[in-house]
Design a protein around this motif. Sequence first.
Motif, PDB file in Angstrom:
ATOM      1  N   GLU A  90       8.308  -9.924   5.080  1.00  0.00           N
ATOM      2  CA  GLU A  90       7.584  -8.670   4.908  1.00  0.00           C
ATOM      3  C   GLU A  90       6.292  -8.681   5.717  1.00  0.00           C
ATOM      4  O   GLU A  90       5.705  -9.731   5.947  1.00  0.00           O
ATOM      5  N   SER A  91       5.870  -7.495   6.112  1.00  0.00           N
ATOM      6  CA  SER A  91       4.633  -7.383   6.885  1.00  0.00           C
ATOM      7  C   SER A  91       3.500  -6.795   6.059  1.00  0.00           C
ATOM      8  O   SER A  91       2.342  -6.888   6.444  1.00  0.00           O
ATOM      9  N   CYS A  92       3.819  -6.192   4.918  1.00  0.00           N
ATOM     10  CA  CYS A  92       2.806  -5.547   4.084  1.00  0.00           C
ATOM     11  C   CYS A  92       2.774  -6.199   2.706  1.00  0.00           C
ATOM     12  O   CYS A  92       3.805  -6.594   2.182  1.00  0.00           O
ATOM     13  N   GLY A  93       1.592  -6.234   2.139  1.00  0.00           N
ATOM     14  CA  GLY A  93       1.463  -6.707   0.775  1.00  0.00           C
ATOM     15  C   GLY A  93       1.702  -5.557  -0.187  1.00  0.00           C
ATOM     16  O   GLY A  93       2.125  -4.471   0.202  1.00  0.00           O
ATOM     17  N   GLY A 100       4.228   0.652  -3.424  1.00  0.00           N
ATOM     18  CA  GLY A 100       4.097   0.958  -2.012  1.00  0.00           C
ATOM     19  C   GLY A 100       3.354  -0.118  -1.246  1.00  0.00           C
ATOM     20  O   GLY A 100       2.760  -1.021  -1.825  1.00  0.00           O
ATOM     21  N   PRO A 101       3.408  -0.014   0.078  1.00  0.00           N
ATOM     22  CA  PRO A 101       2.763  -1.018   0.924  1.00  0.00           C
ATOM     23  C   PRO A 101       1.244  -0.951   0.845  1.00  0.00           C
ATOM     24  O   PRO A 101       0.673   0.113   0.650  1.00  0.00           O
ATOM     25  N   VAL A 102       0.622  -2.121   0.991  1.00  0.00           N
ATOM     26  CA  VAL A 102      -0.831  -2.221   0.916  1.00  0.00           C
ATOM     27  C   VAL A 102      -1.328  -3.061   2.087  1.00  0.00           C
ATOM     28  O   VAL A 102      -0.803  -4.142   2.351  1.00  0.00           O
ATOM     29  N   GLU A 103      -2.320  -2.554   2.767  1.00  0.00           N
ATOM     30  CA  GLU A 103      -2.956  -3.291   3.864  1.00  0.00           C
ATOM     31  C   GLU A 103      -3.818  -4.414   3.290  1.00  0.00           C
ATOM     32  O   GLU A 103      -4.496  -4.236   2.279  1.00  0.00           O
ATOM     33  N   GLU A 104      -3.805  -5.570   3.931  1.00  0.00           N
ATOM     34  CA  GLU A 104      -4.638  -6.682   3.489  1.00  0.00           C
ATOM     35  C   GLU A 104      -6.119  -6.322   3.559  1.00  0.00           C
ATOM     36  O   GLU A 104      -6.919  -6.758   2.746  1.00  0.00           O
ATOM     37  N   ASN A 105      -6.492  -5.479   4.521  1.00  0.00           N
ATOM     38  CA  ASN A 105      -7.883  -5.047   4.677  1.00  0.00           C
ATOM     39  C   ASN A 105      -8.172  -3.749   3.940  1.00  0.00           C
ATOM     40  O   ASN A 105      -9.209  -3.136   4.168  1.00  0.00           O
ATOM     41  N   GLY A 106      -7.276  -3.334   3.055  1.00  0.00           N
ATOM     42  CA  GLY A 106      -7.473  -2.115   2.286  1.00  0.00           C
ATOM     43  C   GLY A 106      -8.450  -2.332   1.145  1.00  0.00           C
ATOM     44  O   GLY A 106      -8.998  -3.427   0.946  1.00  0.00           O
ATOM     45  N   TYR A 107      -8.660  -1.280   0.358  1.00  0.00           N
ATOM     46  CA  TYR A 107      -9.616  -1.333  -0.748  1.00  0.00           C
ATOM     47  C   TYR A 107      -9.295  -0.220  -1.737  1.00  0.00           C
ATOM     48  O   TYR A 107      -8.804   0.839  -1.356  1.00  0.00           O
TER      49      TYR A 107
END
Length: 115
Positions: A90-93, A100-107
Amino acid sequence: MNTRRDFIRNALGMSGMLFGGIFLISGCGNGKKPANDTGETKQPASCKDLSGISAEEKEKRQKLGYVEETPIVDSKCGNCKLYLPPGEKESCGSCSLFKGPVEENGYCTYYAPLS
């Protein structure tokens, strides 16, 4: 000596066990996978792809204030207790609060720092 009350109590107990057993067995299925199921979870094309997410889940993401790029440098999904890192292929957390997909640099507003 068995009374009518004992008989009714036993009959109700046995019927409850019977229906419970039927419920458990029917939930097990036949163990076969659907023909189109490869056993892998479908990974979105990018972490921004929300095409497989319901409108309710999209609204939940908005209510929690999820953004793909954190406005606070030290507070990001990648170092949050609720963040689930991507699997092997997988490429998304993901997040334990919403689907749903979550960016590692998200908030989001429910950021909980790792201790």
